[in-house]
Structure formats: structure tokens, C-alpha cells
Design an enzyme around this catalytic site. Sequence first.
Site, PDB file in Angstrom:
ATOM      1  N   ALA A 193      23.468  37.563  21.767  1.00  0.00           N
ATOM      2  CA  ALA A 193      22.190  37.191  22.462  1.00  0.00           C
ATOM      3  C   ALA A 193      22.397  37.302  24.141  1.00  0.00           C
ATOM      4  CB  ALA A 193      21.524  36.007  22.505  1.00  0.00           C
ATOM      5  N   LYS A 196      23.764  35.243   9.061  1.00  0.00           N
ATOM      6  CA  LYS A 196      23.770  34.656  10.352  1.00  0.00           C
ATOM      7  C   LYS A 196      22.594  33.604  10.487  1.00  0.00           C
ATOM      8  CE  LYS A 196      22.163  35.760  14.909  1.00  0.00           C
ATOM      9  NZ  LYS A 196      21.493  36.542  15.791  1.00  0.00           N
ATOM     10  N   ASN A 201      21.129  43.675  20.038  1.00  0.00           N
ATOM     11  CA  ASN A 201      20.093  44.460  19.337  1.00  0.00           C
ATOM     12  C   ASN A 201      19.017  45.155  20.306  1.00  0.00           C
ATOM     13  OD1 ASN A 201      17.325  43.906  16.984  1.00  0.00           O
ATOM     14  ND2 ASN A 201      17.854  45.733  17.618  1.00  0.00           N
TER      15      ASN A 201
END
Length: 260
Positions: free
Chosen positions: A188, A101, A210
Site C-alpha cells: 500500500a 492476504k 495495484n
Amino acid sequence: MHKDPLVIAGRAYQSRLLVGTGKYKDFAETRAAVDASGAEIVTVALRRVNLGQNKDEPNLLEALPPDRFTILPNTAGCYTAEEAVRTCRLARELGDWKLVKLEVIGDPQTLYPDMRQTYEAAKILIAEGFEVMVYSVDDPVACKAFAEMGCVAVMPLAAPIGSGLGIRNPYNLRIILEQATVPILVDAGVGTASDVAVALELGCDGVLLNTAIAAAQNPVLMAEAMRLGVEAGRKAFLAGRMPRKLYASASSPVDGLFFE
């Protein structure tokens, strides 16, 4: 859902949820949350987490073994193309990982990507045989350019990293999806399961997150919620939602009533 895999760089995955490994209290919580999420691909910030480069610290791979998960090294913390390329080369040396990534940050406050540096890094990495999943702004022109140059997946942001604001510009995402030739994954800004469901309902191929799990009061329970959000959103997309209407439409027909 087993007949509807996510295919990245020629490999099929049953889960459309990719998760990060940072911000947990320990590796045991990391593993518990990853298991609850159902994720098969886990992304790791090579500059921040030990994957064997430091023999004196606990190794994350003991909690997330590569024979069970696809390890996706990322270039978090890199601010130049040179730093990002060097980090990916280290990943290849450590674990023979070529699926990476790529993110090159341009501003420490917003953590928005520097598109010029990202493009330069992607060009070098693709030429060296890496399979690049690239973090991008939600710009249709930029996303199309990354796909055309050979990135295996394009990952536009929904909102700033770690903000939890959800999808701020679904219209740009729709344009990106309309012209997509590689998988498009929201990366994100996701805050909760409904954000994940919306991304999949729009037609996104997956979501990477995350903080939304790690910063929850109960990370393991939130990880399960995210898994269910992905499943619900994907099924809703495949089912095809009803058209939106300005006025009401009766659920039961008004013609042919028994009593008129």
C-alpha cells in the site's frame, strides 16, 4: 536473480513483485499488465471480483489461470474479523486456497487497518490452517507480534492504500526488517518505480501493489517499470551501497600523481 528467490510459506518465487487485479478496464488489460510485471502471485479481492462464486459473470481465473499464477485471495472490504474469516473460508471452498492476504479495515477514509480486528482474524485463520499474509500498520511491535503468532509474511503499509505517496517512514521499516523472522513486504502507498526500488534497497523482501499500475496512463508500461524497479532495488541491496559521507571524496586518488 534466479538464485535469490522469495520464499513464502515454503514456496519459492522468482519475482519479488506481487500485484493486484482491481481497477483495470477489463480482464485483457489485467493479464497484459500482470505479464509485464513478471509477478507470479496475484491478489484478488474475493468480495469484489468473480472467481467462480457467480456463474453468470466473467471469471477472472479465465484470464489468470491458477496453473500459471498463485492466486492470493484477500479480504479487502472487510471491517470486522468475522467478515474476514468468512471471506477466507469462502476462498478455501472455491479454490482450495489456504494462502490468503488478510486485511481488516478500521476507517473508510484512510483505509488504515484495525489492528485489534486483524489480530483476532489472524488468530482464527492460523488455527484453521490458513497461511496468512497480513496487512499491518508500519508499527514494529505489531509486525513482530504477527510474525510470532504464525503469519507467513507481514505486510506493513508504506502510505495509505491508493495514495501513491511512497514510503513515508523508512525508519520504522528498518526496525521492522531488523527484527524480522518472516518475509516483510511493503503493501500500500507505492506510486512509482522509484518507490519500489527504495523498498527493496531497504531490505524488504518484496512489494505488493495495484493502483500504481492500474491507475497509470499506460498500465502495461508501468508494470514493466515496476518489475525493473524491483530488480534494481534488490540488486542494490545485495551489492551493499557505499557509506554516506558529509563531505566530498574524490573518485580518483590524489596521491602519487604523475605531475605534482
